[in-house]
Design a protein around this motif. Structure first.
Motif, PDB file in Angstrom:
ATOM      1  N   GLY A 124       0.916  -1.123  -0.041  1.00  0.00           N
ATOM      2  CA  GLY A 124       0.020  -0.099  -0.086  1.00  0.00           C
ATOM      3  C   GLY A 124       0.774   1.212  -0.226  1.00  0.00           C
ATOM      4  N   LEU A 125       2.217   1.024   0.418  1.00  0.00           N
ATOM      5  CA  LEU A 125       3.074   2.067   0.524  1.00  0.00           C
ATOM      6  C   LEU A 125       3.865   2.207  -0.786  1.00  0.00           C
ATOM      7  CD1 LEU A 125       3.939   4.766   2.256  1.00  0.00           C
ATOM      8  CD2 LEU A 125       5.958   3.300   2.683  1.00  0.00           C
ATOM      9  N   TRP A 126       4.555   1.264  -0.918  1.00  0.00           N
ATOM     10  CA  TRP A 126       5.647   1.199  -2.132  1.00  0.00           C
ATOM     11  C   TRP A 126       4.983   1.200  -3.538  1.00  0.00           C
ATOM     12  CZ3 TRP A 126       5.391  -2.798  -5.527  1.00  0.00           C
ATOM     13  CH2 TRP A 126       4.681  -3.961  -5.017  1.00  0.00           C
ATOM     14  N   SER A 127       3.829   0.587  -3.584  1.00  0.00           N
ATOM     15  CA  SER A 127       3.208   0.586  -4.855  1.00  0.00           C
ATOM     16  C   SER A 127       2.750   2.039  -5.413  1.00  0.00           C
ATOM     17  CB  SER A 127       2.090  -0.262  -5.082  1.00  0.00           C
ATOM     18  OG  SER A 127       0.885   0.069  -4.200  1.00  0.00           O
ATOM     19  N   VAL A 128       2.538   2.844  -4.487  1.00  0.00           N
ATOM     20  CA  VAL A 128       2.038   4.263  -4.788  1.00  0.00           C
ATOM     21  C   VAL A 128       3.177   5.334  -4.568  1.00  0.00           C
ATOM     22  CG1 VAL A 128       0.465   6.195  -3.890  1.00  0.00           C
ATOM     23  CG2 VAL A 128      -0.201   3.661  -3.510  1.00  0.00           C
ATOM     24  N   LEU A 129       4.189   5.354  -3.870  1.00  0.00           N
ATOM     25  CA  LEU A 129       5.248   6.221  -3.694  1.00  0.00           C
ATOM     26  C   LEU A 129       6.492   5.571  -4.490  1.00  0.00           C
ATOM     27  CD1 LEU A 129       4.739   7.559  -0.174  1.00  0.00           C
ATOM     28  CD2 LEU A 129       3.802   8.214  -2.415  1.00  0.00           C
ATOM     29  N   PRO A 130       7.006   6.158  -5.326  1.00  0.00           N
ATOM     30  CA  PRO A 130       8.403   5.634  -5.918  1.00  0.00           C
ATOM     31  C   PRO A 130       9.531   5.565  -4.805  1.00  0.00           C
ATOM     32  CG  PRO A 130       8.223   8.196  -6.460  1.00  0.00           C
ATOM     33  CD  PRO A 130       6.937   7.582  -5.820  1.00  0.00           C
ATOM     34  N   ASP A 131      10.547   4.756  -5.132  1.00  0.00           N
ATOM     35  CA  ASP A 131      11.508   4.240  -4.116  1.00  0.00           C
ATOM     36  C   ASP A 131      12.393   5.615  -3.886  1.00  0.00           C
ATOM     37  OD1 ASP A 131      10.582   1.642  -4.323  1.00  0.00           O
ATOM     38  OD2 ASP A 131      12.495   1.081  -5.240  1.00  0.00           O
ATOM     39  N   HIS A 132      12.645   6.562  -4.890  1.00  0.00           N
ATOM     40  CA  HIS A 132      13.250   7.631  -4.570  1.00  0.00           C
ATOM     41  C   HIS A 132      12.611   8.700  -3.578  1.00  0.00           C
ATOM     42  CE1 HIS A 132      11.093  10.721  -6.719  1.00  0.00           C
ATOM     43  NE2 HIS A 132      10.935   9.761  -7.659  1.00  0.00           N
ATOM     44  N   MET A 133      11.548   8.600  -3.548  1.00  0.00           N
ATOM     45  CA  MET A 133      10.596   9.431  -2.830  1.00  0.00           C
ATOM     46  C   MET A 133      10.632   8.862  -1.057  1.00  0.00           C
ATOM     47  SD  MET A 133       6.729  10.400  -2.743  1.00  0.00           S
ATOM     48  CE  MET A 133       6.639  11.756  -4.223  1.00  0.00           C
ATOM     49  N   LEU A 134      10.815   7.816  -1.113  1.00  0.00           N
ATOM     50  CA  LEU A 134      10.891   6.958   0.325  1.00  0.00           C
ATOM     51  C   LEU A 134      12.154   7.261   0.814  1.00  0.00           C
ATOM     52  CD1 LEU A 134       9.403   3.648  -0.414  1.00  0.00           C
ATOM     53  CD2 LEU A 134       8.193   5.448   0.356  1.00  0.00           C
ATOM     54  N   ALA A 135      13.222   7.119  -0.096  1.00  0.00           N
ATOM     55  CA  ALA A 135      14.729   7.445   0.524  1.00  0.00           C
ATOM     56  C   ALA A 135      14.778   8.805   0.775  1.00  0.00           C
ATOM     57  CB  ALA A 135      15.608   6.966  -0.544  1.00  0.00           C
ATOM     58  N   GLN A 136      14.399   9.793  -0.001  1.00  0.00           N
ATOM     59  CA  GLN A 136      14.636  11.188  -0.069  1.00  0.00           C
ATOM     60  C   GLN A 136      13.799  11.813   1.349  1.00  0.00           C
ATOM     61  OE1 GLN A 136      16.822  13.022  -1.775  1.00  0.00           O
ATOM     62  NE2 GLN A 136      16.499  14.497  -0.243  1.00  0.00           N
ATOM     63  N   ARG A 137      12.514  11.285   1.643  1.00  0.00           N
ATOM     64  CA  ARG A 137      11.848  11.853   2.691  1.00  0.00           C
ATOM     65  C   ARG A 137      12.202  11.255   4.009  1.00  0.00           C
ATOM     66  NH1 ARG A 137       6.236  13.073   2.534  1.00  0.00           N
ATOM     67  NH2 ARG A 137       6.503  13.273   0.244  1.00  0.00           N
ATOM     68  N   LEU A 138      12.898  10.129   4.281  1.00  0.00           N
ATOM     69  CA  LEU A 138      13.480   9.392   5.247  1.00  0.00           C
ATOM     70  C   LEU A 138      14.899  10.032   5.382  1.00  0.00           C
ATOM     71  CD1 LEU A 138      12.275   5.897   4.689  1.00  0.00           C
ATOM     72  CD2 LEU A 138      11.913   7.184   6.862  1.00  0.00           C
ATOM     73  N   GLU A 164       4.219  11.185   7.272  1.00  0.00           N
ATOM     74  CA  GLU A 164       4.024  11.854   5.878  1.00  0.00           C
ATOM     75  C   GLU A 164       3.997  11.043   4.756  1.00  0.00           C
ATOM     76  OE1 GLU A 164       7.132  14.673   5.646  1.00  0.00           O
ATOM     77  OE2 GLU A 164       6.170  16.327   7.090  1.00  0.00           O
ATOM     78  N   LEU A 165       4.649   9.803   4.799  1.00  0.00           N
ATOM     79  CA  LEU A 165       4.747   8.914   3.733  1.00  0.00           C
ATOM     80  C   LEU A 165       3.331   8.329   3.646  1.00  0.00           C
ATOM     81  CD1 LEU A 165       8.187   7.672   3.869  1.00  0.00           C
ATOM     82  CD2 LEU A 165       7.279   9.034   2.263  1.00  0.00           C
ATOM     83  N   ILE A 166       2.959   7.913   4.872  1.00  0.00           N
ATOM     84  CA  ILE A 166       1.582   7.242   4.789  1.00  0.00           C
ATOM     85  C   ILE A 166       0.487   8.120   4.186  1.00  0.00           C
ATOM     86  CG2 ILE A 166       0.062   6.099   6.235  1.00  0.00           C
ATOM     87  CD1 ILE A 166       2.082   5.021   7.902  1.00  0.00           C
ATOM     88  N   ARG A 167       0.558   9.357   4.744  1.00  0.00           N
ATOM     89  CA  ARG A 167      -0.388  10.289   4.416  1.00  0.00           C
ATOM     90  C   ARG A 167      -0.491  10.627   3.004  1.00  0.00           C
ATOM     91  NH1 ARG A 167       0.673  13.092   9.249  1.00  0.00           N
ATOM     92  NH2 ARG A 167       1.845  14.450   8.113  1.00  0.00           N
ATOM     93  N   SER A 168       0.629  10.820   2.438  1.00  0.00           N
ATOM     94  CA  SER A 168       0.792  10.919   0.818  1.00  0.00           C
ATOM     95  C   SER A 168       0.315   9.698  -0.034  1.00  0.00           C
ATOM     96  CB  SER A 168       2.326  11.326   0.546  1.00  0.00           C
ATOM     97  OG  SER A 168       2.975  12.243   1.154  1.00  0.00           O
ATOM     98  N   ALA A 169       0.630   8.667   0.369  1.00  0.00           N
ATOM     99  CA  ALA A 169       0.221   7.273  -0.147  1.00  0.00           C
ATOM    100  C   ALA A 169      -1.433   7.210  -0.207  1.00  0.00           C
ATOM    101  CB  ALA A 169       0.681   6.100   0.374  1.00  0.00           C
ATOM    102  N   VAL A 170      -2.032   7.393   0.889  1.00  0.00           N
ATOM    103  CA  VAL A 170      -3.353   7.489   1.044  1.00  0.00           C
ATOM    104  C   VAL A 170      -4.130   8.569   0.264  1.00  0.00           C
ATOM    105  CG1 VAL A 170      -5.273   7.757   2.641  1.00  0.00           C
ATOM    106  CG2 VAL A 170      -3.338   6.165   3.456  1.00  0.00           C
ATOM    107  N   ASP A 171      -3.639   9.756   0.215  1.00  0.00           N
ATOM    108  CA  ASP A 171      -4.040  10.824  -0.631  1.00  0.00           C
ATOM    109  C   ASP A 171      -4.007  10.447  -2.013  1.00  0.00           C
ATOM    110  OD1 ASP A 171      -4.761  12.192   1.769  1.00  0.00           O
ATOM    111  OD2 ASP A 171      -3.015  13.457   1.830  1.00  0.00           O
ATOM    112  N   ILE A 172      -2.735   9.928  -2.471  1.00  0.00           N
ATOM    113  CA  ILE A 172      -2.748   9.739  -3.866  1.00  0.00           C
ATOM    114  C   ILE A 172      -3.714   8.647  -4.247  1.00  0.00           C
ATOM    115  CG2 ILE A 172      -1.205   8.914  -5.767  1.00  0.00           C
ATOM    116  CD1 ILE A 172       1.030  10.321  -4.181  1.00  0.00           C
ATOM    117  N   ALA A 173      -3.793   7.645  -3.560  1.00  0.00           N
ATOM    118  CA  ALA A 173      -4.545   6.576  -4.020  1.00  0.00           C
ATOM    119  C   ALA A 173      -6.040   6.703  -3.891  1.00  0.00           C
ATOM    120  CB  ALA A 173      -4.255   5.410  -3.248  1.00  0.00           C
ATOM    121  N   GLY A 174      -6.356   7.813  -2.945  1.00  0.00           N
ATOM    122  CA  GLY A 174      -7.651   7.966  -2.680  1.00  0.00           C
ATOM    123  C   GLY A 174      -8.561   7.013  -2.274  1.00  0.00           C
TER     124      GLY A 174
END
Length: 311
Positions: free
Chosen positions: A195-209, A220-230
């Motif tokens: 539910g996280l990695w299928s929505v957010l690209p790997d480089h975003m995960l690495a950069q945000r962390l 923040e990553l979880i909220r982003s994934a939920v918001d994008i997937a709707g």
């Protein structure tokens, strides 16, 4: 040992959160766990809970204060969880066995060892770069490795949710073990569901962390994934740990295990209770009811695999 750890999960657009995560640690060993119950089969949340509690209980039994053979522990505990899920099906006479993916990481003596079945992932990061991530046990990843599918199709290909490895399938799982990884202070380990990695690209995960503390970055990553997937969002779950080694740093978020007595265990994985709950059609399980479903651990060692649909 000194480390920071943070975990969070969101139900997304689903009726039930079938993800489970947790960690346990002694003075000299840490276990990180994440399971994603498979929605294409019955009671995925139960399979995930059984897997978490079986593996977590084995860690608490054997980490005194370290696990003697980390790779063997990973394989045996995964297979024990698989057998326990099948035993739950037999006790309750279910029409099929609940299934779950699983990823685990064991850290001790400055080394990390991880294992997984399915497409729940582990990322090992350093200074904003991904050193390694687990390879999904999916039909799509096999096709990509064979050069038959372009990697750009990972998020759209019709076979992206077809897994050939999990806990609870008719045949026993293949437990993929990592090589031993030498951790450096500042290294990050991220365990997450698809539910996280299928929505957010790997480089975003690495950069945000890299840019933020794990306590800020994970939510923040979880909220982003939920918001994008709707409304179509899957359950979204992440567990992150930053390794600090034995360096002395004045930071209130860092856990130090140096003063823990041998034999003590701290855990967010709830201990199993001895109960064999009967289920009926249409049951929906909350966390309290799931706790009642876990019984004594029985080991089984097999090797095989089977294609199975996750969603």
């Amino acid at each position: 040992m000194r480390f920071s750890v943070y975990q969070e999960s969101h139900i997304g657009g689903r009726k039930v959160n079938q993800d489970r995560m947790g960690y346990s640690f002694t003075r000299d060993s840490i276990l990180l766990l994440l399971a994603d119950g498979m929605g294409g089969h019955i009671m995925g949340e139960m399979a995930a809970a059984i897997a978490m509690q079986t593996i977590g209980n084995l860690f608490q039994q054997q980490a005194h204060p370290m696990i003697g053979r980390p790779e063997r522990f990973m394989e045996d505990s995964f297979l024990a969880a698989h057998q326990e899920i099948h035993r739950y099906r037999a006790i309750n006479n279910l029409p099929e066995t609940p299934r779950t993916t699983i990823v685990a990481c064991l850290i001790q003596n400055g080394y990390a060892y991880w294992a997984h079945c399915g497409d729940s992932r582990l990322y090992w990061m350093r200074q904003g770069q991904i050193l390694l991530r687990t390879k999904d046990h999916s039909r799509l990843e096999t096709l990509i490795a064979q050069g038959k599918v372009d990697p750009a199709e990972r998020h759209t290909h019709p076979d992206r949710n077809k897994l050939f490895n999990c806990l609870g399938a008719p045949n026993a799982p293949i437990v993929e073990l990592s090589r031993r990884a030498v951790l450096q202070p500042g290294d990050l380990l991220l365990l997450c569901s698809d539910g996280l990695w299928s929505v957010l690209p790997d480089h975003m995960l690495a950069q945000r962390l890299h840019d933020h503390t794990i306590v800020r970055a994970v939510p923040e990553l979880i909220r982003s994934a939920v918001d994008i997937a709707g409304k179509q969002s899957d359950n979204v779950t992440a567990l992150a740990m930053m390794w600090e080694g034995d360096d002395r740093m004045d930071n209130s978020t860092i856990i130090s295990t140096n003063t823990l007595p041998i034999g003590s265990v701290t855990t967010t994985i709830q201990a199993p209770v001895d109960a064999e709950m009967e289920v009926t059609d249409g049951d929906v399980f909350n966390d309290a009811e799931i706790e009642k479903a876990i019984a004594e651990i029985r080991n089984a060692i097999h090797k095989s695999s089977r294609i199975t649909s996750k969603n």
